[in-house]
Design an enzyme around this catalytic site. Structure first.
Site, short mmCIF file in Angstrom:
data_model
loop_
_atom_site.label_atom_id
_atom_site.label_comp_id
_atom_site.label_asym_id
_atom_site.label_seq_id
_atom_site.Cartn_x
_atom_site.Cartn_y
_atom_site.Cartn_z
N GLU A 1 0.84 -1.19 0.00
CA GLU A 1 0.00 0.00 0.00
C GLU A 1 0.88 1.24 0.00
OE1 GLU A 1 -2.63 2.67 -0.21
OE2 GLU A 1 -3.42 0.62 -0.15
N ASN B 1 5.50 1.15 -3.58
CA ASN B 1 4.91 1.48 -4.87
C ASN B 1 5.15 0.30 -5.81
OD1 ASN B 1 4.10 2.48 -7.35
ND2 ASN B 1 5.07 4.48 -7.08
N LEU C 1 -7.64 -5.39 -6.37
CA LEU C 1 -9.05 -5.28 -5.99
C LEU C 1 -9.47 -3.81 -5.91
CD1 LEU C 1 -9.25 -7.99 -3.17
CD2 LEU C 1 -9.08 -8.26 -5.64
N ASP D 1 -7.66 2.18 -8.36
CA ASP D 1 -8.01 3.53 -8.80
C ASP D 1 -8.33 3.50 -10.30
OD1 ASP D 1 -8.14 6.22 -9.47
OD2 ASP D 1 -6.42 6.79 -8.24
N THR E 1 -13.19 -6.69 1.16
CA THR E 1 -12.57 -5.37 1.23
C THR E 1 -13.58 -4.29 1.60
OG1 THR E 1 -12.96 -4.81 -1.10
CG2 THR E 1 -10.98 -6.07 -0.59
N GLU E 2 -13.08 -3.17 2.11
CA GLU E 2 -13.95 -2.05 2.44
C GLU E 2 -14.68 -1.55 1.20
OE1 GLU E 2 -14.67 -0.77 5.39
OE2 GLU E 2 -13.41 -2.25 6.40
N GLU E 3 -13.96 -1.47 0.09
CA GLU E 3 -14.57 -1.00 -1.14
C GLU E 3 -15.65 -1.96 -1.62
OE1 GLU E 3 -15.19 1.96 -3.86
OE2 GLU E 3 -13.73 1.97 -2.23
#
Length: 273
Positions: free
Chosen positions: A88, A149, A169, A172, A247-249
């Site tokens: 991340e 990254n 997952l 962006d 996942t949160e998304e």
């Protein structure tokens, strides 16, 4: 347990910005004992102190852009002896995942000793509470996170054909055409993913943006070292449900009754075209 409200950060970060990142010059220089102390001796410890399993253990799952770590937490008990790493780029989000893993390790170490009440129990046929195996299996010693990254430094962390699963997952979408070069799936980056993924390994992608889904499918279909996995075969993959829901998304899309577009690809041993 850490609370998300104390770890606020923007939804996305610019992968081309000059982030202050620390990374090894090669995978052999990476000190994994910091992340998986159960499995690795420190670099300053004699090799003889590590068991043969410690010497051969390697990270096998990589969650690229892992966010708040939902997938990692869901998969850790399912694959208790498989090392998995979240990557991340956002500072605060990475810290949240690291703090949560640390808290879970402490909690489950205490659970294993019977020193604290069991937070996850199930009723046995006679009505007595019993430990849910997933609550303690592995104790989250097999999961970690690192600020990195992946678009720039993935081969610095992983050797050729090291990984068995890579996850992308809800990445962006970078809607503007001039931003498409920042998308996590591209022909150039697919070459790096194919390098670190072993033959037979799987790339999992999911998004709630149809246009991004079509973009990822187009590039993966065109890459000669990947072949799409059929829906029938995916039905038998226990990981897929976690990819959709952990996942949160993914949970947010579920609450909003949105669509989720899944595409998974197997790494081929040699090009087919």
């Amino acid at each position: 347990m850490p609370q998300r409200r104390h770890y606020r950060q923007r939804a996305h970060a610019n992968p081309f910005s000059d982030h202050a990142l620390h990374y090894p010059t090669s995978p052999t220089e990476m000190d994994w004992s910091i992340h998986y102390p159960k499995y690795f001796a420190g670099l300053d410890e004699p090799i003889a102190s590590a068991s043969s399993s410690q010497e051969t253990k390697r990270v096998e799952f990589a969650d690229i852009g892992c966010g708040f770590g939902g997938l990692l937490m869901a998969l850790a008990p399912l694959f208790p002896e498989t090392l998995m790493l979240g990557m991340e780029i956002r500072v605060t989000v990475t810290q949240f995942v690291a703090d949560k893993i640390s808290a879970l390790r402490i909690q489950h170490a205490e659970l294993a000793k019977g020193a604290v009440p069991i937070p996850a129990i199930a009723a046995s046929p006679d009505g007595q509470p019993v430990i849910a195996k997933e609550a303690v299996l592995g104790g989250f010693q097999n999961v970690s996170v690192i600020r990195a990254n992946a678009m720039k430094f993935l081969p610095n962390f992983f050797q050729q054909a090291q990984l068995s699963k890579i996850f992308f997952l809800f990445p962006d979408p970078h809607f503007k055409a001039r931003k498409h070069k920042a998308r996590i799936i591209s022909q150039t980056l697919l070459a790096e993913y194919a390098y670190v993924l072993r033959p037979g390994g799987i790339v999992y992608t999911i998004t709630d943006v149809e246009e991004l889904h079509l973009w990822m499918v187009k590039h993966l279909d065109a890459f000669p070292l990947f072949a799409r996995i059929s829906d029938e075969e995916l039905a038998g993959d226990v990981v897929v449900e976690k990819v959709r829901t952990s996942t949160e998304e993914g949970k947010k899309v579920e609450r909003n009754k949105g669509a989720k577009y899944l595409a998974c690809y197997r790494r081929l041993n040699s090009p087919t075209r």
